[in-house]
Design an enzyme around this catalytic site. Structure first.
Site, PDB file in Angstrom:
ATOM      1  CG  ASP A  29       3.472   0.072  -3.589  1.00  0.00           C
ATOM      2  OD1 ASP A  29       2.460   0.230  -2.767  1.00  0.00           O
ATOM      3  OD2 ASP A  29       4.102  -0.846  -3.498  1.00  0.00           O
ATOM      4  CG  HIS A  66      -0.180   3.431  -4.824  1.00  0.00           C
ATOM      5  ND1 HIS A  66      -1.432   3.170  -4.633  1.00  0.00           N
ATOM      6  CD2 HIS A  66       0.528   2.550  -4.005  1.00  0.00           C
ATOM      7  CE1 HIS A  66      -1.598   2.097  -3.921  1.00  0.00           C
ATOM      8  NE2 HIS A  66      -0.312   1.875  -3.584  1.00  0.00           N
ATOM      9  CB  CYS A  67       3.292   7.017  -0.754  1.00  0.00           C
ATOM     10  SG  CYS A  67       2.664   8.502  -0.670  1.00  0.00           S
ATOM     11  CG  HIS A  99      -0.345  -1.613  -7.959  1.00  0.00           C
ATOM     12  ND1 HIS A  99      -0.067  -0.311  -7.847  1.00  0.00           N
ATOM     13  CD2 HIS A  99      -0.339  -2.364  -6.634  1.00  0.00           C
ATOM     14  CE1 HIS A  99       0.043  -0.147  -6.528  1.00  0.00           C
ATOM     15  NE2 HIS A  99      -0.207  -1.281  -5.822  1.00  0.00           N
ATOM     16  CE1 TYR A 113      -3.076  -4.483  -5.973  1.00  0.00           C
ATOM     17  CE2 TYR A 113      -3.081  -4.210  -3.704  1.00  0.00           C
ATOM     18  CZ  TYR A 113      -2.501  -4.477  -4.795  1.00  0.00           C
ATOM     19  OH  TYR A 113      -1.061  -5.409  -4.779  1.00  0.00           O
ATOM     20  CB  SER A 120      -4.646  -3.881   4.127  1.00  0.00           C
ATOM     21  OG  SER A 120      -3.536  -4.402   3.990  1.00  0.00           O
TER      22      SER A 120
HETATM   23  C1  0GY Z   1      -0.026  -1.788  -2.295  1.00  0.00           C
HETATM   24  C2  0GY Z   1       0.027  -3.135  -2.263  1.00  0.00           C
HETATM   25  C3  0GY Z   1      -0.133  -4.016  -1.331  1.00  0.00           C
HETATM   26  C4  0GY Z   1      -0.538  -3.727   0.166  1.00  0.00           C
HETATM   27  C5  0GY Z   1      -1.324  -2.805   0.388  1.00  0.00           C
HETATM   28  O1  0GY Z   1      -2.912  -1.940   1.530  1.00  0.00           O
HETATM   29  C6  0GY Z   1      -1.956  -2.556   1.498  1.00  0.00           C
HETATM   30  O2  0GY Z   1      -1.578  -3.240   2.642  1.00  0.00           O
HETATM   31  O3  0GY Z   1      -1.954  -2.029  -0.678  1.00  0.00           O
HETATM   32  C7  0GY Z   1       0.204  -5.307  -1.459  1.00  0.00           C
HETATM   33  O4  0GY Z   1       0.655  -6.069  -0.598  1.00  0.00           O
HETATM   34  O5  0GY Z   1       0.210  -5.777  -2.770  1.00  0.00           O
HETATM   35  O6  0GY Z   1      -0.620  -1.087  -3.196  1.00  0.00           O
HETATM   36  O7  0GY Z   1       0.578  -1.266  -1.430  1.00  0.00           O
END
Ligand code: 0GY
Length: 290
Positions: free
Chosen positions: A245, A28-29, A177, A153, A74
């Site tokens: 992460d 997960h990265c 997570h 998520y 995201s």
């Molecule tokens: C993660 C957690 C977060 C962000 C994203 O795609 C993302 O922007 O997943 C977060 O802000 O909790 O897993 O990277």
């Protein structure tokens, strides 16, 4: 949204004491940009500095890992070009998870498969995405290329609400997570009990034993996370994954030391056998089966 670009990672994380097994996967990265080549989405909720493939692979080597699973962040919306670019530069040592427009065509899904994608992610965090249409998600989830899975998520407070949606997805699920339990409740607290009930509902639900920095407000060395998560890894050894992460989106006010994150691994997976499954054989089954 502020136009200041955020840095949410350490330039020089410590070198971990723990040495991962050969072939270990950071499952997960993310990559951010580089923006000049891969602009951020107009709907991005945060605007990070560049954290591209060279930085990711440098970290991988420093931490003693061999491979990465790069999850579309995201801030790049549904344009997976930055993720695909990173995979393309990894010489077979990276696979990915995409975020797609649910109207994506079969041909586009096949092109993503060719680029190393093996799953899609549904993000239900309101602070990260504007909408999460369950009906459209379900439709695309059930027409994915063979061997793919769905990453979800969400935060623990909507787990019950999401159950019918998750139950209707016919491919394996990977929960980011662990659905963000409150680890201060301990291994038998209501959040972990609810999550175990989800895992017990079918055998193809996996989880990422990740993000002590996000889940444990007591901070590094994240004792509450270790206490809550070690029993989960022990009880579901064939369904867990581990990841850094990195570059830790939105963690700019509490940036974790990646070396310390790696040193958590023997606290949640204390035997060589568990470590092998967590970091090598489990991610291989999901991401390098073909
Ligand atoms: C993660 C957690 C977060 C962000 C994203 O795609 C993302 O922007 O997943 C977060 O802000 O909790 O897993 O990277």
């Amino acid at each position: 949204m502020s136009s200041d670009r955020i840095v949410s990672w350490l330039d020089s994380p410590s070198k971990p004491r723990f040495i991962p097994p050969a072939g270990a996967v950071d499952a997960h990265c993310h990559v951010f940009g580089p923006q000049a080549d891969f602009p951020f989405s107009a709907t991005a909720k945060y605007l990070p500095e560049d954290a591209g493939p060279e930085m990711l692979f440098g970290l991988r080597d420093r931490l003693g890992f061999s491979r990465n699973v790069i999850v579309q962040a995201s801030c790049h919306g549904t344009d997976n070009a930055a993720t695909l670019n990173a995979i393309a530069h990894a010489e077979g040592h990276a696979r990915g998870v995409a975020v797609v427009d649910p109207a994506i065509s079969e041909g586009e899904l096949e092109a993503l498969h060719h680029g190393g994608i093996r799953g899609i992610r549904f993000n239900f965090l309101k602070r990260l995405v504007d909408e999460a249409p369950k009906d459209k998600f379900l439709e695309v989830a059930n027409r994915l290329p063979a061997g793919w899975h769905v990453v979800i998520y969400f935060e623990t407070d909507i787990l019950a609400e999401l159950r019918p949606f998750m139950d209707a997805i016919r491919v394996p699920l990977v929960i980011d997570h662990m659905g963000r339990p409150d680890v201060s409740q301990g291994p038998d607290g209501p959040d972990m009990r609810a999550f175990r009930a989800l895992l017990d509902s079918r055998e193809d639900i996996w989880f990422k034993a990740t993000c002590p920095d996000r889940l444990d407000a007591s901070g590094d060395p994240w004792d509450a996370f270790a206490a809550a998560v070690a029993p989960l890894v022990a009880d579901y050894p064939d369904r867990c994954l581990w990841g850094t992460d990195w570059p830790h989106p939105n963690m700019q006010d509490a940036i974790p030391d990646d070396g310390h994150l790696v040193d958590m691994i023997p606290r949640i997976a204390p035997t060589a056998d568990l470590q092998q499954r967590l970091m090598v054989s489990n991610p291989e089954r999901l991401y390098w089966a073909d």
